[in-house]
Design a protein around this motif. Sequence first.
Motif, PDB file in Angstrom:
ATOM      1  N   LEU A  53     143.319  94.946  32.199  1.00 38.49           N
ATOM      2  CA  LEU A  53     142.060  94.525  31.582  1.00 38.49           C
ATOM      3  C   LEU A  53     141.750  93.147  32.151  1.00 38.49           C
ATOM      4  CD1 LEU A  53     139.741  94.523  29.496  1.00 38.49           C
ATOM      5  CD2 LEU A  53     141.381  93.647  27.832  1.00 38.49           C
ATOM      6  N   ASP A  54     140.596  93.020  32.782  1.00 35.38           N
ATOM      7  CA  ASP A  54     140.240  91.780  33.487  1.00 35.38           C
ATOM      8  C   ASP A  54     141.391  91.352  34.402  1.00 35.38           C
ATOM      9  OD1 ASP A  54     137.859  91.809  32.093  1.00 35.38           O
ATOM     10  OD2 ASP A  54     138.639  90.554  30.472  1.00 35.38           O
ATOM     11  N   ASP A  55     141.968  92.338  35.041  1.00 32.26           N
ATOM     12  CA  ASP A  55     143.064  92.167  36.011  1.00 32.26           C
ATOM     13  C   ASP A  55     144.402  91.725  35.411  1.00 32.26           C
ATOM     14  OD1 ASP A  55     141.766  93.134  38.284  1.00 32.26           O
ATOM     15  OD2 ASP A  55     140.687  91.230  38.511  1.00 32.26           O
ATOM     16  N   ALA A  56     144.480  91.635  34.085  1.00 34.83           N
ATOM     17  CA  ALA A  56     145.783  91.330  33.449  1.00 34.83           C
ATOM     18  C   ALA A  56     146.427  92.654  33.026  1.00 34.83           C
ATOM     19  CB  ALA A  56     145.571  90.439  32.237  1.00 34.83           C
ATOM     20  N   PRO A  57     147.719  92.844  33.370  1.00 35.29           N
ATOM     21  CA  PRO A  57     148.363  94.118  33.033  1.00 35.29           C
ATOM     22  C   PRO A  57     148.428  94.358  31.524  1.00 35.29           C
ATOM     23  CG  PRO A  57     149.824  92.708  34.349  1.00 35.29           C
ATOM     24  CD  PRO A  57     148.609  91.902  34.040  1.00 35.29           C
ATOM     25  N   VAL A  58     148.174  95.592  31.121  1.00 32.51           N
ATOM     26  CA  VAL A  58     148.336  95.974  29.711  1.00 32.51           C
ATOM     27  C   VAL A  58     149.536  96.912  29.669  1.00 32.51           C
ATOM     28  CG1 VAL A  58     147.283  97.102  27.709  1.00 32.51           C
ATOM     29  CG2 VAL A  58     145.840  95.898  29.374  1.00 32.51           C
ATOM     30  N   ARG A  59     150.622  96.430  29.104  1.00 33.49           N
ATOM     31  CA  ARG A  59     151.824  97.270  29.044  1.00 33.49           C
ATOM     32  C   ARG A  59     151.806  98.084  27.768  1.00 33.49           C
ATOM     33  NH1 ARG A  59     154.104  93.761  32.516  1.00 33.49           N
ATOM     34  NH2 ARG A  59     153.857  92.087  31.015  1.00 33.49           N
ATOM     35  N   TYR A  60     152.289  99.290  27.859  1.00 33.69           N
ATOM     36  CA  TYR A  60     152.253 100.158  26.695  1.00 33.69           C
ATOM     37  C   TYR A  60     153.573 100.125  25.948  1.00 33.69           C
ATOM     38  CZ  TYR A  60     151.529 104.199  23.764  1.00 33.69           C
ATOM     39  OH  TYR A  60     151.381 105.007  22.677  1.00 33.69           O
ATOM     40  N   SER A  61     153.510  99.877  24.672  1.00 31.68           N
ATOM     41  CA  SER A  61     154.696 100.173  23.869  1.00 31.68           C
ATOM     42  C   SER A  61     154.205 100.853  22.603  1.00 31.68           C
ATOM     43  CB  SER A  61     155.521  98.928  23.560  1.00 31.68           C
ATOM     44  OG  SER A  61     154.716  97.957  22.994  1.00 31.68           O
ATOM     45  N   ARG A  62     154.911 101.877  22.229  1.00 33.14           N
ATOM     46  CA  ARG A  62     154.445 102.721  21.136  1.00 33.14           C
ATOM     47  C   ARG A  62     154.449 101.963  19.823  1.00 33.14           C
ATOM     48  NH1 ARG A  62     156.964 108.266  19.462  1.00 33.14           N
ATOM     49  NH2 ARG A  62     155.428 108.872  17.915  1.00 33.14           N
ATOM     50  N   TYR A  63     155.482 101.158  19.632  1.00 33.01           N
ATOM     51  CA  TYR A  63     155.628 100.454  18.359  1.00 33.01           C
ATOM     52  C   TYR A  63     155.709  98.951  18.574  1.00 33.01           C
ATOM     53  CZ  TYR A  63     156.928 105.058  16.644  1.00 33.01           C
ATOM     54  OH  TYR A  63     156.927 106.381  16.319  1.00 33.01           O
ATOM     55  N   VAL A  64     155.366  98.243  17.519  1.00 34.47           N
ATOM     56  CA  VAL A  64     155.514  96.789  17.555  1.00 34.47           C
ATOM     57  C   VAL A  64     156.405  96.380  16.383  1.00 34.47           C
ATOM     58  CG1 VAL A  64     153.391  96.369  16.215  1.00 34.47           C
ATOM     59  CG2 VAL A  64     154.224  94.624  17.757  1.00 34.47           C
ATOM     60  N   TYR A  65     157.213  95.354  16.605  1.00 33.91           N
ATOM     61  CA  TYR A  65     158.148  94.882  15.566  1.00 33.91           C
ATOM     62  C   TYR A  65     158.021  93.368  15.443  1.00 33.91           C
ATOM     63  CZ  TYR A  65     160.158  99.395  16.722  1.00 33.91           C
ATOM     64  OH  TYR A  65     160.334 100.735  16.972  1.00 33.91           O
ATOM     65  N   LEU A 114     160.248  92.138   7.884  1.00 30.20           N
ATOM     66  CA  LEU A 114     159.979  92.866   9.111  1.00 30.20           C
ATOM     67  C   LEU A 114     158.633  93.560   8.945  1.00 30.20           C
ATOM     68  CD1 LEU A 114     161.471  93.561  11.748  1.00 30.20           C
ATOM     69  CD2 LEU A 114     162.279  95.631  10.602  1.00 30.20           C
ATOM     70  N   VAL A 115     157.804  93.480   9.963  1.00 35.99           N
ATOM     71  CA  VAL A 115     156.491  94.123   9.932  1.00 35.99           C
ATOM     72  C   VAL A 115     156.400  95.007  11.173  1.00 35.99           C
ATOM     73  CG1 VAL A 115     153.994  93.719   9.903  1.00 35.99           C
ATOM     74  CG2 VAL A 115     155.514  92.109   8.745  1.00 35.99           C
ATOM     75  N   THR A 116     156.095  96.273  10.974  1.00 38.06           N
ATOM     76  CA  THR A 116     156.093  97.207  12.105  1.00 38.06           C
ATOM     77  C   THR A 116     155.085  98.325  11.869  1.00 38.06           C
ATOM     78  OG1 THR A 116     157.504  98.682  13.448  1.00 38.06           O
ATOM     79  CG2 THR A 116     157.945  98.649  11.103  1.00 38.06           C
ATOM     80  N   ASN A 117     154.906  99.174  12.881  1.00 41.20           N
ATOM     81  CA  ASN A 117     154.121 100.402  12.681  1.00 41.20           C
ATOM     82  C   ASN A 117     155.014 101.626  12.911  1.00 41.20           C
ATOM     83  OD1 ASN A 117     154.396  99.956  15.393  1.00 41.20           O
ATOM     84  ND2 ASN A 117     152.218 100.014  15.873  1.00 41.20           N
TER      85      ASN A 117
END
Length: 238
Positions: A53-65, A114-117
């Motif tokens: 996005l605007d030449d900055a890499p968007v890395r995918y991770s399914r979950y966030v912690y 802890l906050v996660t999805n």
Amino acid sequence: MGTMRLDRFLKEQGIAARSELKKIIKKGRVKVDGKICTDPGFHVDPETSRVTLDDAPVRYSRYVYLMMNKPGGVLTATTDRSARTVLDLLPEKYRRMQVFPVGRLDKDTEGLLLVTNNGDLAHNLLSPKKRVPKLYEAHLDRYPGESAIDAFRKGVVINDEFTALPAELRFISMEPVIAHVEVYEGKFHQVKRMFRAVGAEVTYLKRLGMGQLKLDETLEPGGYRELTEEEKTLIGAE
Ligand code: URA
């Protein structure tokens, strides 16, 4: 993991709401494998496609912690009509990723949250069957006596319908009276009720650990950060 729509890929990374994403993509700000892609429905492979996005890499991770040092005076909830919640302390990006707090701390309790999805992980950390200890520091209005240690070890009887699971108690200071307690369940006001049952009131409560995950004491109350790879391993997260 299969392919997914480009707009979903970006939404799951909390980049923007879906309607906003459509505009961002249509404007040509997103590239897939080096080529501008203006189709929100274009399928990408989260594991192998290079999305920018605007030449900055968007890395995918399914979950966030996230680890938060919960401050007093804030509700452990996702929404509330009037009171401030722990999610209000986070930037929009994480709320868009639909995170929620793992278990509940009372409004006046501070410390590790802890906050996660990741719902499965939350379940594993909270289920008494999984025996993940929660470590608390409790300040007490009086010393309940050495016998409290044994009572906690055997399982404190709170009332007719609730006997607490065995817990480890140790006193780390006498003036003021401060104890560390490890419990394996999280019933409403659990720790406060356990101490009340042995004759002491909790005047201040802070969670220091969940399983092997320890509160990062450099986080200010209200501060948060993503877990490190090592910390994720400690709680069995991917
Ligand atoms: N036990 C309590 O009594 N309160 C909390 O917030 C957490 C555990």
